[in-house]
Every structure is written in C-alpha cells, then in structure tokens.
Enzyme design. Sequence first.
Site, mmCIF file in Angstrom:
data_model
loop_
_atom_site.group_PDB
_atom_site.id
_atom_site.type_symbol
_atom_site.label_atom_id
_atom_site.label_comp_id
_atom_site.label_asym_id
_atom_site.label_seq_id
_atom_site.Cartn_x
_atom_site.Cartn_y
_atom_site.Cartn_z
ATOM 1 N N ASP A 165 21.509 63.979 21.670
ATOM 2 C CA ASP A 165 22.331 64.431 20.539
ATOM 3 C C ASP A 165 23.465 65.324 20.996
ATOM 4 O OD1 ASP A 165 19.534 63.809 19.315
ATOM 5 O OD2 ASP A 165 21.005 63.719 17.694
ATOM 6 N N ARG A 191 20.968 58.488 10.379
ATOM 7 C CA ARG A 191 20.644 59.512 11.379
ATOM 8 C C ARG A 191 20.875 58.889 12.752
ATOM 9 N NH1 ARG A 191 17.733 56.590 13.942
ATOM 10 N NH2 ARG A 191 17.172 58.355 15.220
ATOM 11 N N GLY A 192 20.712 59.733 13.785
ATOM 12 C CA GLY A 192 21.081 59.280 15.126
ATOM 13 C C GLY A 192 22.506 59.748 15.383
ATOM 14 N N ALA A 193 22.709 60.363 16.549
ATOM 15 C CA ALA A 193 23.976 61.063 16.799
ATOM 16 C C ALA A 193 25.224 60.191 16.585
ATOM 17 C CB ALA A 193 23.940 61.662 18.203
ATOM 18 N N GLN A 200 10.464 58.774 13.723
ATOM 19 C CA GLN A 200 11.545 57.809 13.983
ATOM 20 C C GLN A 200 11.105 56.719 14.962
ATOM 21 O OE1 GLN A 200 11.931 61.121 13.966
ATOM 22 N NE2 GLN A 200 13.987 61.755 13.381
ATOM 23 N N ARG A 219 24.686 68.609 9.386
ATOM 24 C CA ARG A 219 23.687 68.718 10.459
ATOM 25 C C ARG A 219 24.346 69.417 11.655
ATOM 26 N NH1 ARG A 219 19.833 63.821 11.713
ATOM 27 N NH2 ARG A 219 18.552 65.580 12.371
HETATM 28 O O1 MRU Z 1 17.082 63.676 13.828
HETATM 29 P P1 MRU Z 1 17.597 62.345 14.274
HETATM 30 O O2 MRU Z 1 16.732 61.195 13.916
HETATM 31 O O3 MRU Z 1 19.047 62.136 13.873
HETATM 32 O O4 MRU Z 1 17.580 62.459 15.848
HETATM 33 C C1 MRU Z 1 17.984 61.377 16.613
HETATM 34 C C2 MRU Z 1 17.727 61.532 18.044
HETATM 35 O O5 MRU Z 1 17.242 62.542 18.495
HETATM 36 C C3 MRU Z 1 18.148 60.405 18.929
HETATM 37 O O6 MRU Z 1 17.337 60.373 20.063
HETATM 38 C C4 MRU Z 1 19.580 60.666 19.365
HETATM 39 O O7 MRU Z 1 20.423 60.839 18.272
HETATM 40 C C5 MRU Z 1 20.068 59.610 20.224
HETATM 41 S S1 MRU Z 1 20.887 58.398 19.285
HETATM 42 C C6 MRU Z 1 21.353 57.053 20.041
#
Ligand code: MRU
Length: 373
Positions: free
Chosen positions: A244, A53-55, A203, A90
């Site tokens: 994101d 996860r994470g963009a 997270q 997603r």
């Molecule tokens: O749902 P997630 O855990 O994928 O969401 C991640 C976030 O909101 C992070 O803040 C975002 O992706 C920034 S990543 C460097």
Amino acid sequence: MRVGGIAYRTIGVASDGRSVEFIDQTKLPHRFERLRITTLDEAAHAIASMQVRGAPLIGAMAAYGVCLALHRDASDAALEHAIATLRATRPTAVNLQWALERCRTTLQPRSTQERVDAAYALAKTLCDEDVEACAAIGRHGIALIEDAWQRAGRARAVNLLTHCNAGWLATVDWGTALAPVYLAHERGIPLHVWVDETRPRNQGAALTAWELVQHGVPHTVIADNLGGHLMQRGQVDLCIVGSDRTTQNGDVCNKIGTYLKALAAHDNRVPFYVALPHSTIDWTLEDGLREIPIEERSGEEVSHVSGQDERGQACTVRIVPEGSPVANYAFDVTPARLITGLITERGVCAASKHGLQGLYPEKFEGAPALFSF
Ligand code: MRU
C-alpha cells in the site's frame, strides 16, 4: 480478467459516458454485483466502506470521484473540495494521494470549460497505466516462479503464499502479487497458492480465493496463523504480497499480518517478494515504521464476522464477548531487510534505496549520489 468467462475491469465509465461503474467487493464472494454511481459522495463512500479497496484501485476511484464532482461544478473550489473529500477516505495507501495530486496538477491549469473532459481523460489514462504496469509486473515476476519451479526440479507444483488480496480486484486489472501467478498459470507452470484468509476483513478468503476460482488456479485457503508452520515444513517455495505504500528505502506497508509472514519467511529462508507499481512508492518517505500513517478501522471488523448462512442470506455474528475492547490496525510495515526483492513494472530490484535508484533514476536526480554504478 474474467468472471464467468467474460472479461472485466474493476472500474470504468458506464454506457452513459458519465456515471462510474465498479465491482462491489463487499458482496463477494457470494454475489458478483456492479454498482453505478454519479456523485462525489458516493465515490468517497465506495472507498471508505471498501466497496472498492486495494491501493491501485482506490487511486483509480479517486480520479473518477473527481470527474463526478467536476461534472456538477467545475470551479476551482469544487476541485479542491473533491480532492480534500477523497483524500480523507483512507490514510495509508499512497496511490490515493498520488492519483489526487495528478488530478490537481493536470486539472487546475485548465479552464472550467475544459476540466470535465480532461478529468475523464485523465481517469482513463490512470486506469490504462495501471493495467500496463500490472501486466509488466506479471512479466517480470513470472521469472521468479519459473526459478522456484527449477529449484523444485520441475517435479511438482510451485507452492506460493500470498496475503490479503493483491489480485485484479485490488487494481484495475491483472493485480500486482497475482499478476505473475496468472501469467504462470496461463503458461502452464504448475503452481498452487496458499491463500491467507487475512483477518479481520478476510480479503484473502473472500476475494483472492474467488479470483483464483474464476481462473482455475489451484489454491488452498489457510488461517493466517498457518503460514509459519508451512514454511518450517518446506511447503512454501516463495511468498509474493502487494503493498500500500513503499518508502524510498524499500520498507513496505501492506495489510496487517504481512510483517509476521516476512519474519517467518526470513527464518525459513523462503524468498519474500513484494509486487508494486510505481504509484505505490512514496518518494518523500524513508523510514516506513516511523513515517507511514497506519489506518485504524472500526473494532466491529474484529468483534464480528460476516458471511452467508446456509439459506444464502448475508449475516453477521459477534465472536467477541460484549465489553471486551478490540484493536484494529489495518496495516503493518515490513522492514526492507526482510524483503528479498521488489517486483515493479520496470523489473525486480533489491528492497533498498540503491535498488529503487537503479530502476527509477529520475526520482533521485538532484539528490546526492548514493552509489556509483
Ligand atoms: O485494506 P485493503 O483491502 O485496501 O488492503 C489492501 C492490501 O493491503 C493489498 O495487499 C494492497 O493494496 C496491495 S494491492 C495490489
């Protein structure tokens, strides 16, 4: 970044040159496990189930998912099927679509014989570019932490608040919001991080805290509701969060709860920065509130909490009465007016079309001039 002193990236090709290996984030902070996958469906599952996860990281996994699909069948139809399957995992983080679009434009013109090697080369390039971008975000962002230290008279540690996990686990390496933190820590600037737990999936409590423990960065995990109180008491010098999807007007969509932190920061004149690589900017959108699709996830993430019991066993408990409906929107939009600046790989700019145009003029070529410089 390091785990137990060993340097890792979050994702890469395994020693067989074909399978994809990645850190399973659903096991953290209790167990550090790397998974190896060989199919498109496993890659799609890894993104949807948030093993990754994470963009930026889901963009990287999408590129490797295309590799795994093409390894079995390199036809045009298989490429399109892989892109459609991964795109559906997603909806909010634009890096996913960005990576898949790069796969399409790079791989579609290739012959089926060339495609597999080209796909693996592209996935590696995307990962290397992400590492470079995040390292550059660190170099630009450290100046903001240094400024905060100066404002504190260099007499105490800088208190920085972050939300969710925008550390190296959310990217290929370094992280976005945490890249300046790691660099500042390495350079000996004393700092302390307030880590929002980030309900419902935690997270912050599970991943950001784990990362900071690995790197020895002083931090405190706090309930999501505490940030405003700390800001009122002058205990937060600056906030840095990730994104994101950022629109060309500078609106930022990030993990649910980011907006409330930005409001509290604005009310208390605490600088609120967002760190993001160019792959997170959606140049096709202007108004984040109206135009960004917000992911809605299972209510179980709210009604239940997962963790580890005192015997070290993974367990999940219900915290909401049977029969109570729950809502689980995973992201919110922070309007540009609440954001002090965007930290990108090209530098820090205002959260506005003007600011982004200064750093990415090529994205606005052909568009009517907004301002004269
Ligand atoms: O749902 P997630 O855990 O994928 O969401 C991640 C976030 O909101 C992070 O803040 C975002 O992706 C920034 S990543 C460097």
